[in-house]
Design a protein around this motif. Sequence first.
Motif, PDB file in Angstrom:
ATOM      1  N   PRO A  11       0.612  -0.787  -0.227  1.00 54.83           N
ATOM      2  CA  PRO A  11       0.394   0.317   0.044  1.00 54.83           C
ATOM      3  C   PRO A  11       0.944   1.585  -0.543  1.00 54.83           C
ATOM      4  N   PRO A  12       0.047   2.228  -0.081  1.00 56.77           N
ATOM      5  CA  PRO A  12       1.095   3.563  -0.304  1.00 56.77           C
ATOM      6  C   PRO A  12       1.525   4.001   1.278  1.00 56.77           C
ATOM      7  N   ARG A  13       2.727   4.560   1.183  1.00 54.96           N
ATOM      8  CA  ARG A  13       3.242   5.475   2.056  1.00 54.96           C
ATOM      9  C   ARG A  13       2.668   6.155   2.552  1.00 54.96           C
ATOM     10  N   MET A  14       2.467   6.640   4.132  1.00 53.74           N
ATOM     11  CA  MET A  14       2.278   8.162   4.030  1.00 53.74           C
ATOM     12  C   MET A  14       3.663   9.040   4.722  1.00 53.74           C
ATOM     13  N   THR A  15       3.939   9.655   4.089  1.00 57.11           N
ATOM     14  CA  THR A  15       5.801   9.560   4.425  1.00 57.11           C
ATOM     15  C   THR A  15       5.381  11.689   4.351  1.00 57.11           C
ATOM     16  N   PRO A  16       6.517  12.632   4.866  1.00 56.75           N
ATOM     17  CA  PRO A  16       5.940  13.805   5.285  1.00 56.75           C
ATOM     18  C   PRO A  16       5.924  14.501   4.297  1.00 56.75           C
ATOM     19  N   ALA A  17       6.219  14.372   3.000  1.00 60.53           N
ATOM     20  CA  ALA A  17       5.079  14.925   2.308  1.00 60.53           C
ATOM     21  C   ALA A  17       4.510  14.451   1.249  1.00 60.53           C
ATOM     22  N   GLY A  18       3.781  13.631   1.950  1.00 61.30           N
ATOM     23  CA  GLY A  18       2.519  13.001   1.282  1.00 61.30           C
ATOM     24  C   GLY A  18       2.825  11.392   1.346  1.00 61.30           C
ATOM     25  N   LEU A  19       1.321  11.445   0.494  1.00 59.81           N
ATOM     26  CA  LEU A  19       1.623   9.922   0.297  1.00 59.81           C
ATOM     27  C   LEU A  19       2.472   9.351  -0.553  1.00 59.81           C
ATOM     28  N   ARG A  20       3.494   8.569  -0.336  1.00 57.72           N
ATOM     29  CA  ARG A  20       4.533   7.742  -1.455  1.00 57.72           C
ATOM     30  C   ARG A  20       3.672   6.527  -2.356  1.00 57.72           C
ATOM     31  N   TYR A  21       3.954   6.119  -3.230  1.00 57.77           N
ATOM     32  CA  TYR A  21       2.988   4.728  -3.808  1.00 57.77           C
ATOM     33  C   TYR A  21       3.911   3.933  -4.059  1.00 57.77           C
ATOM     34  N   PRO A  22       4.434   2.927  -3.832  1.00 56.78           N
ATOM     35  CA  PRO A  22       6.201   2.208  -4.616  1.00 56.78           C
ATOM     36  C   PRO A  22       5.604   2.312  -5.715  1.00 56.78           C
ATOM     37  N   PRO A  23       7.464   2.633  -6.503  1.00 59.55           N
ATOM     38  CA  PRO A  23       7.935   2.924  -7.853  1.00 59.55           C
ATOM     39  C   PRO A  23       7.357   1.315  -8.377  1.00 59.55           C
ATOM     40  N   THR A  24       6.576   1.565  -9.607  1.00 62.89           N
ATOM     41  CA  THR A  24       6.491  -0.295  -9.993  1.00 62.89           C
ATOM     42  C   THR A  24       7.493  -1.393 -10.472  1.00 62.89           C
ATOM     43  N   ALA A  25       8.560  -0.522 -10.740  1.00 64.90           N
ATOM     44  CA  ALA A  25       9.609  -1.956 -11.050  1.00 64.90           C
ATOM     45  C   ALA A  25       9.974  -2.423  -9.126  1.00 64.90           C
ATOM     46  N   GLU A  26       9.887  -1.511  -8.392  1.00 58.74           N
ATOM     47  CA  GLU A  26       9.713  -2.139  -7.077  1.00 58.74           C
ATOM     48  C   GLU A  26       8.483  -3.510  -6.916  1.00 58.74           C
ATOM     49  N   ILE A  27       7.381  -2.578  -6.997  1.00 58.27           N
ATOM     50  CA  ILE A  27       6.419  -3.982  -7.127  1.00 58.27           C
ATOM     51  C   ILE A  27       7.030  -5.276  -8.469  1.00 58.27           C
ATOM     52  N   ARG A  28       7.081  -4.565  -9.561  1.00 53.47           N
ATOM     53  CA  ARG A  28       7.321  -6.773 -10.938  1.00 53.47           C
ATOM     54  C   ARG A  28       8.814  -7.101  -9.760  1.00 53.47           C
ATOM     55  N   ALA A  29       9.496  -6.063  -9.360  1.00 56.12           N
ATOM     56  CA  ALA A  29      10.690  -6.760  -8.449  1.00 56.12           C
ATOM     57  C   ALA A  29      10.361  -7.825  -7.429  1.00 56.12           C
ATOM     58  N   LYS A  30       9.571  -7.583  -6.841  1.00 62.35           N
ATOM     59  CA  LYS A  30       9.069  -8.160  -5.384  1.00 62.35           C
ATOM     60  C   LYS A  30       7.761  -9.655  -5.775  1.00 62.35           C
ATOM     61  N   LEU A  31       6.971  -9.036  -6.989  1.00 60.67           N
ATOM     62  CA  LEU A  31       6.605 -10.339  -7.529  1.00 60.67           C
ATOM     63  C   LEU A  31       7.477 -11.059  -8.554  1.00 60.67           C
ATOM     64  N   PHE A  32       8.923 -10.967  -9.042  1.00 61.18           N
ATOM     65  CA  PHE A  32       9.529 -11.799  -9.704  1.00 61.18           C
ATOM     66  C   PHE A  32       9.067 -11.274 -11.182  1.00 61.18           C
ATOM     67  N   VAL A  33       8.325 -10.647 -11.517  1.00 57.71           N
ATOM     68  CA  VAL A  33       7.861 -10.321 -13.333  1.00 57.71           C
ATOM     69  C   VAL A  33       9.444  -9.953 -13.303  1.00 57.71           C
ATOM     70  N   PRO A  34       9.079 -10.303 -15.101  1.00 55.47           N
ATOM     71  CA  PRO A  34      10.671  -9.285 -15.615  1.00 55.47           C
ATOM     72  C   PRO A  34      10.387  -8.695 -15.556  1.00 55.47           C
ATOM     73  N   PRO A  35      11.103  -7.805 -16.280  1.00 61.14           N
ATOM     74  CA  PRO A  35      11.185  -6.423 -16.618  1.00 61.14           C
ATOM     75  C   PRO A  35      10.709  -6.447 -18.390  1.00 61.14           C
ATOM     76  N   LEU A  36       9.987  -5.500 -18.852  1.00 63.64           N
ATOM     77  CA  LEU A  36       9.181  -5.453 -20.563  1.00 63.64           C
ATOM     78  C   LEU A  36       9.892  -5.690 -20.896  1.00 63.64           C
ATOM     79  N   ILE A  37      11.239  -5.593 -21.239  1.00 62.65           N
ATOM     80  CA  ILE A  37      12.248  -5.328 -22.435  1.00 62.65           C
ATOM     81  C   ILE A  37      12.619  -6.965 -22.035  1.00 62.65           C
TER      82      ILE A  37
END
Length: 123
Positions: A11-37
């Motif tokens: 889920p998004p995390r609250m930071t002093p600057a506001g909500l921080r959504y995890p980058p897509t690359a980070e999500i793909r790495a956690k799910l072991f999905v290879p890069p699109l290229i």
Amino acid sequence: ARWLRRVARMPPRMTPAGLRYPPTAEIRAKLFVPPLIDIIDRSRLRFLGHILRKHGSEAFNSLSHRLCMPGRPSIAASDGLRAQLFDIMRAAGLQVSDANNRVKWRSLGDQWLRQRQQRGEQP
């Protein structure tokens, strides 16, 4: 991206600057999905192997001359496509004669993609 975040339970995390959504690359790495290229390069290698097995390199050359991109001369587009496909083939350590051996073609192509992922290379 929202669906991927839910599946990965990131889920998004609250930071002093506001909500921080995890980058897509980070999500793909956690799910072991290879890069699109890598997915694209694997399908390009399969396409090239199919054409070379079925019709030989002469047929691929004549086919690539018929391919064209909208708004561009067909020869420039086909030369670019042919160059990209054969560059991928050479980088994977494959030769035109290897196309007749599907097992070798797929194993060398997959091995090349795994090594590229481990090194963190981007084409």
